[in-house]
Design a protein around this motif. Structure first.
Motif, PDB file in Angstrom:
ATOM      1  N   SER A   1      70.988 125.575 -78.561  1.00  0.00           N
ATOM      2  CA  SER A   1      71.601 124.749 -77.519  1.00  0.00           C
ATOM      3  C   SER A   1      71.556 123.275 -77.893  1.00  0.00           C
ATOM      4  O   SER A   1      72.529 122.533 -77.688  1.00  0.00           O
ATOM      5  N   THR A   2      70.440 122.831 -78.450  1.00  0.00           N
ATOM      6  CA  THR A   2      70.299 121.433 -78.858  1.00  0.00           C
ATOM      7  C   THR A   2      71.264 121.097 -79.986  1.00  0.00           C
ATOM      8  O   THR A   2      71.913 120.040 -79.984  1.00  0.00           O
ATOM      9  N   ALA A   3      71.395 122.015 -80.943  1.00  0.00           N
ATOM     10  CA  ALA A   3      72.244 121.755 -82.112  1.00  0.00           C
ATOM     11  C   ALA A   3      73.723 121.707 -81.737  1.00  0.00           C
ATOM     12  O   ALA A   3      74.441 120.777 -82.111  1.00  0.00           O
ATOM     13  N   VAL A   4      74.203 122.708 -81.002  1.00  0.00           N
ATOM     14  CA  VAL A   4      75.648 122.776 -80.729  1.00  0.00           C
ATOM     15  C   VAL A   4      76.097 121.730 -79.722  1.00  0.00           C
ATOM     16  O   VAL A   4      77.269 121.344 -79.690  1.00  0.00           O
ATOM     17  N   SER A   5      75.200 121.252 -78.881  1.00  0.00           N
ATOM     18  CA  SER A   5      75.584 120.254 -77.873  1.00  0.00           C
ATOM     19  C   SER A   5      75.493 118.825 -78.399  1.00  0.00           C
ATOM     20  O   SER A   5      76.004 117.894 -77.766  1.00  0.00           O
ATOM     21  N   GLY A   6      74.848 118.637 -79.535  1.00  0.00           N
ATOM     22  CA  GLY A   6      74.649 117.292 -80.062  1.00  0.00           C
ATOM     23  C   GLY A   6      73.555 116.530 -79.340  1.00  0.00           C
ATOM     24  O   GLY A   6      73.474 115.297 -79.444  1.00  0.00           O
ATOM     25  N   ALA A   7      72.694 117.224 -78.586  1.00  0.00           N
ATOM     26  CA  ALA A   7      71.613 116.566 -77.851  1.00  0.00           C
ATOM     27  C   ALA A   7      70.536 116.076 -78.815  1.00  0.00           C
ATOM     28  O   ALA A   7      70.334 116.644 -79.892  1.00  0.00           O
ATOM     29  N   GLN A   8      69.848 115.005 -78.401  1.00  0.00           N
ATOM     30  CA  GLN A   8      68.708 114.523 -79.189  1.00  0.00           C
ATOM     31  C   GLN A   8      67.448 115.300 -78.864  1.00  0.00           C
ATOM     32  O   GLN A   8      66.568 115.442 -79.703  1.00  0.00           O
ATOM     33  N   PHE A   9      67.398 115.803 -77.637  1.00  0.00           N
ATOM     34  CA  PHE A   9      66.201 116.530 -77.214  1.00  0.00           C
ATOM     35  C   PHE A   9      66.623 117.731 -76.380  1.00  0.00           C
ATOM     36  O   PHE A   9      67.554 117.659 -75.574  1.00  0.00           O
ATOM     37  N   GLY A  10      65.953 118.869 -76.603  1.00  0.00           N
ATOM     38  CA  GLY A  10      66.213 120.069 -75.819  1.00  0.00           C
ATOM     39  C   GLY A  10      64.911 120.716 -75.405  1.00  0.00           C
ATOM     40  O   GLY A  10      63.891 120.591 -76.090  1.00  0.00           O
ATOM     41  N   ALA A  11      64.937 121.376 -74.285  1.00  0.00           N
ATOM     42  CA  ALA A  11      63.748 122.072 -73.797  1.00  0.00           C
ATOM     43  C   ALA A  11      64.176 123.298 -73.010  1.00  0.00           C
ATOM     44  O   ALA A  11      65.297 123.366 -72.490  1.00  0.00           O
ATOM     45  N   PHE A  12      63.294 124.286 -72.956  1.00  0.00           N
ATOM     46  CA  PHE A  12      63.533 125.471 -72.141  1.00  0.00           C
ATOM     47  C   PHE A  12      62.380 125.591 -71.153  1.00  0.00           C
ATOM     48  O   PHE A  12      61.216 125.668 -71.542  1.00  0.00           O
ATOM     49  N   TYR A  13      62.735 125.585 -69.878  1.00  0.00           N
ATOM     50  CA  TYR A  13      61.751 125.762 -68.816  1.00  0.00           C
ATOM     51  C   TYR A  13      61.862 127.188 -68.311  1.00  0.00           C
ATOM     52  O   TYR A  13      62.929 127.618 -67.871  1.00  0.00           O
ATOM     53  N   ILE A  14      60.784 127.946 -68.367  1.00  0.00           N
ATOM     54  CA  ILE A  14      60.800 129.356 -67.994  1.00  0.00           C
ATOM     55  C   ILE A  14      60.294 129.521 -66.568  1.00  0.00           C
ATOM     56  O   ILE A  14      59.470 128.728 -66.073  1.00  0.00           O
ATOM     57  N   ASN A  15      60.819 130.532 -65.913  1.00  0.00           N
ATOM     58  CA  ASN A  15      60.386 130.852 -64.546  1.00  0.00           C
ATOM     59  C   ASN A  15      59.149 131.735 -64.640  1.00  0.00           C
ATOM     60  O   ASN A  15      59.237 132.944 -64.818  1.00  0.00           O
ATOM     61  N   HIS A  16      58.005 131.117 -64.514  1.00  0.00           N
ATOM     62  CA  HIS A  16      56.722 131.809 -64.618  1.00  0.00           C
ATOM     63  C   HIS A  16      56.312 132.286 -63.225  1.00  0.00           C
ATOM     64  O   HIS A  16      56.565 131.608 -62.227  1.00  0.00           O
ATOM     65  N   LYS A  17      55.700 133.481 -63.174  1.00  0.00           N
ATOM     66  CA  LYS A  17      55.346 134.050 -61.871  1.00  0.00           C
ATOM     67  C   LYS A  17      53.870 134.445 -61.832  1.00  0.00           C
ATOM     68  O   LYS A  17      53.524 135.627 -61.774  1.00  0.00           O
TER      69      LYS A  17
END
Length: 750
Positions: free
Chosen positions: A272-288
């Motif tokens: 996602s970071t590479a194809v969007s050209g973003a400088q920073f990417g993160a994934f926030y998971i739904n923890h239960k």
């Protein structure tokens, strides 16, 4: 049609139709006209500038059947020349219109006024044409343009004229190509060019050109334009969509091959970071944890997790940001973001939710860039596509983890029980067997899997086991059979009950088979011992019972000679009834014993089936004082079978119908011929049979636990079924509680 008049210039006759442009001449002579003495459309050679006016006048005269005179230029010897076309009506003798006599006369060159009129018509035509036009001199300078061309590019006439055509072309390579073609007087056909408008925007024009020569001298190049900006934009969007789809599919392939959760989500974040050209990417998971949801940082791309923000995303943005795609720029970020560090590090932000098939929020893809307006609709669509594939991949990963956990629990359970347990794939090949199987059979795991397990089955039972197994695989029905399996340590075969249940996927297709092998050697021996006892006891009982019946008959005869009262007669009748009943029970037990040992004999002869049914109905009717046997249908055919055994079956069904319908007074017997079968039905209006017991009534020793006081051993229907099976037929029952039961028999005629 023959000519009626002739001039030195020629003549022809013409019969007009509903329109003018498709009318035909019959030409007699015209030395300058192309293709003399042929039939063709006369208007096709008129000069394009003269054709509308000439056809308009001609159609108006022809519709009213009046004479006409037309002046126009027509193609003569590859050159347009002026002619006068005179049409005179020819009338028939009865006064009806017959045809036109047409005469064409070569005309002198037009006057200045006429030439000016024609030029004005041509100029008006080009000026008001809906497509753009302009003319270029030999150097490529624009010397004339119509209003449509000016409107397309937004210029005035003075602003557009005397400019070189390349001044408006965006692509330098295209400019060189166009200049080369124009300077060499070459035609251009449907070439798409990209041009500047007056406000420096870009438009796409479909460009064609041809050169105009007069008396062999080049005059100018005529250029025609049609705007195709919308089409090119659509094509560009389509190409971009295809590029996005290919990229998403390539990412999808890499995601689908990864079933480890942490590396999988790291791949999603990096992609996602590479194809969007973003400088920073993160994934926030739904923890239960502990039953409540919590969105937490799981992976990052572009910088270490500690270099960004370690707090959960809800502390950074409002909670509403999680329900849909959120694309923010500088002003919106400064307004909505709570964290100072977030406002300082980015001016473009894109948040994409990752949701499962059931709508459950799995997590968020979070992208940022320090420049403004970096993320576009295309970026949003691209990352949303990745999020869709990511949701499926995460779901699959979780299912895989759950499956592994379930398999581990299953294997622990399967290895801990004394029973032999196995599983098979959808095609029936074994893919697992527990330790108990290996210990008992003496086969290795490699030799047991697939179809190797058949090596441990008794040869006499292999064919039966395979046929039943294939039938269940094809139909997706539970598997149950009995066969002997070899004990690897002793070399002896022991009987086992083998069962397997199909496990279906979400589409209802068999995904797995779960089976067990249960040792029933002792039960089989007990059953055999019981059958042997029944056989011996039946034979032993039959002899004294026969003697008892003979003595009772002698006693009855002696009493008849001496005379006896009604009481003694009643007792004698009851004694005979009980003796007959006991004889029937012993006969049934003997039949069971013979069936089990395969020694039941059948006396196959030819007999009339209708006669058999009448005999059975009469016999049952004589023994019943409570019910009437109603016979319907006709089965007047010659049948080959054991008459006595078939009588036994139908008699059993009729007596059962009487016993189990105490409140009724009628039972029905019906027979019909159906194609190659004879079908018999016995129906009552009795208590009926529950649906869960209907498929068990033909089992050996099975009795329905009802409130009736009907006696029996529960073997009559079992024997009946076996007798019908020996004749190649089928028997079954249909019933409803409180409405009665119908028993059916079908027997093949051959």
């Amino acid at each position: 049609m023959e000519a009626v008049n002739q001039t030195e210039n020629g003549f022809f006759l013409f019969q007009p139709g509903p329109g003018g442009d498709d009318q035909q001449f019959i030409i007699d002579r015209w030395e300058d006209y192309p293709s003399p003495a042929s039939v063709y459309s006369w208007a096709q050679h008129i000069h394009p500038c003269d054709k509308p006016r000439a056809l308009s006048i001609y159609n108006e005269r022809a519709s009213t059947q009046n004479n006409f005179e037309l002046r126009y230029r027509t193609l003569l010897n590859d050159t347009y020349k002026w002619v006068i076309d005179v049409g005179k009506v020819i009338w028939s003798e009865d006064g009806n219109f017959e045809c036109y006599q047409r005469t064409r006369i070569k005309d002198k060159e037009p006057s200045a006024d006429e030439e000016r009129q024609v030029n004005d018509e041509m100029r008006s035509f080009f000026e008001n044409a809906p497509v753009g036009m302009h003319c270029l001199n030999s150097e490529g300078l624009i010397i004339w343009a119509n209003q449509s061309q000016l409107d397309t590019l937004g210029y005035t006439y003075d602003e557009y004229l005397n400019h070189h055509i390349t001044d408006f072309l965006v692509d330098p390579d295209q400019s060189k190509e166009v200049v080369y073609l124009i300077r060499n007087n070459e035609q251009i056909r449907n070439k798409v060019i990209k041009v500047y408008t007056r406000d420096l925007q870009h438009k796409y024009l479909c460009f064609s050109s041809n050169t105009y020569f007069e008396n062999g001298v080049f005059r100018y190049t005529r250029c025609f334009f049609q705007e195709v900006t919308a089409l090119k934009t659509s094509e560009a969007k389509m190409r971009e969509s295809n590029r996005v789809l290919k990229l998403i599919n390539s990412i999808s392939n890499s995601l689908s091959s990864n079933l480890d959760l942490h590396p999988l989500i790291q791949t999603i974040t990096d992609a996602s970071t590479a194809v969007s050209g973003a400088q920073f990417g993160a994934f926030y998971i739904n923890h239960k944890p502990a039953g409540h949801e919590e969105i937490v940082l799981y992976t990052t791309s572009g910088c270490p997790a500690g270099g960004f923000v370690t707090n959960p995303l809800p502390h950074v943005l409002p909670p509403g940001s999680f329900e849909k795609i959120c694309r923010l720029n500088k002003a919106e970020i400064h307004e909505k973001a709570n964290e100072v560090c977030l406002r300082e590090m980015c001016e473009s932000m894109l948040i994409i939710p990752v949701k499962a098939r059931n709508g459950e929020l799995l997590g968020k893809i979070f992208l940022t860039h320090h420049e403004e307006n970096v993320f576009t609709e295309t970026t949003e669509m691209l990352v949303a596509g990745i999020a869709g594939h990511a949701a499926v991949a995460i779901d699959n990963c979780r299912l895989f983890e759950e499956k592994k956990s379930n398999e581990q629990r299953f294997r622990v359970l399967a290895e801990s029980i004394p029973q032999m347990v196995w599983t098979a794939s959808s095609d029936g090949n074994l893919d697992y067997c527990n330790k108990r199987w290996l210990e008992y059979s003496g086969l290795t795991i490699k030799k047991s899997l697939g179809s190797g397990w058949l090596n441990a089955v008794h040869r006499a039972d292999v064919l039966k086991g395979i046929r039943k197994w294939k039938e269940c695989i094809e139909n997706g029905t539970p598997y149950e059979t009995e066969f002997r399996i070899k004990d690897g340590s002793s070399g002896k075969f022991r009987w086992h009950l083998v069962r397997a249940l199909p496990i279906n996927d979400i589409h209802g297709n068999v995904a797995k088979w779960f089976g067990t092998c249960t040792d029933i050697e002792d039960q089989k021996k007990n059953v055999q011992a019981k059958d042997d006892f029944i056989s011996i006891a039946s034979h032993e009982l039959k002899t004294p019972l026969t003697s008892l019946k003979a003595y009772v008959q002698l006693m009855e005869r002696s009493l008849q000679e001496d005379g006896y009262n009604d009481t003694v007669s009643l007792y004698m009748n009851k004694t005979n009834s009980h003796i007959n009943r006991l004889t029937g029970l012993i006969s049934d037990l003997l039949d069971i014993s013979r069936l089990q040992s395969g020694k039941m004999q059948f006396n196959m002869t030819k007999f009339n089936f209708n006669t058999l049914l009448n005999d059975v109905a009469d016999s049952v009717q004589q023994s019943s004082t409570t019910h009437k046997v109603e016979k319907k249908g006709n089965a007047d055919i010659e049948f080959y079978g054991d008459k006595q055994r078939i009588e036994q079956v139908i008699t059993n069904y009729l007596t059962n119908a009487i016993k189990y319908s105490p409140s009724a007074n009628t039972v029905h017997l019906e027979a019909v011929i159906e194609k190659k079968h004879v079908k018999i039905m016995v129906r009552d209006k009795g208590i009926g049979i529950a649906p869960d017991k209907l498929d068990k009534i033909f089992d050996r020793y099975f009795r329905i636990n009802d409130n009736t006081k009907v006696s029996g051993l529960g073997i009559g229907l079992y024997i009946s079924k076996e007798i019908i099976k020996k004749h190649g037929g089928k028997t079954w029952a249909e019933s409803r509680i409180g409405e009665g039961t119908s028993f059916y028999i079908t027997l093949p005629l051959v």
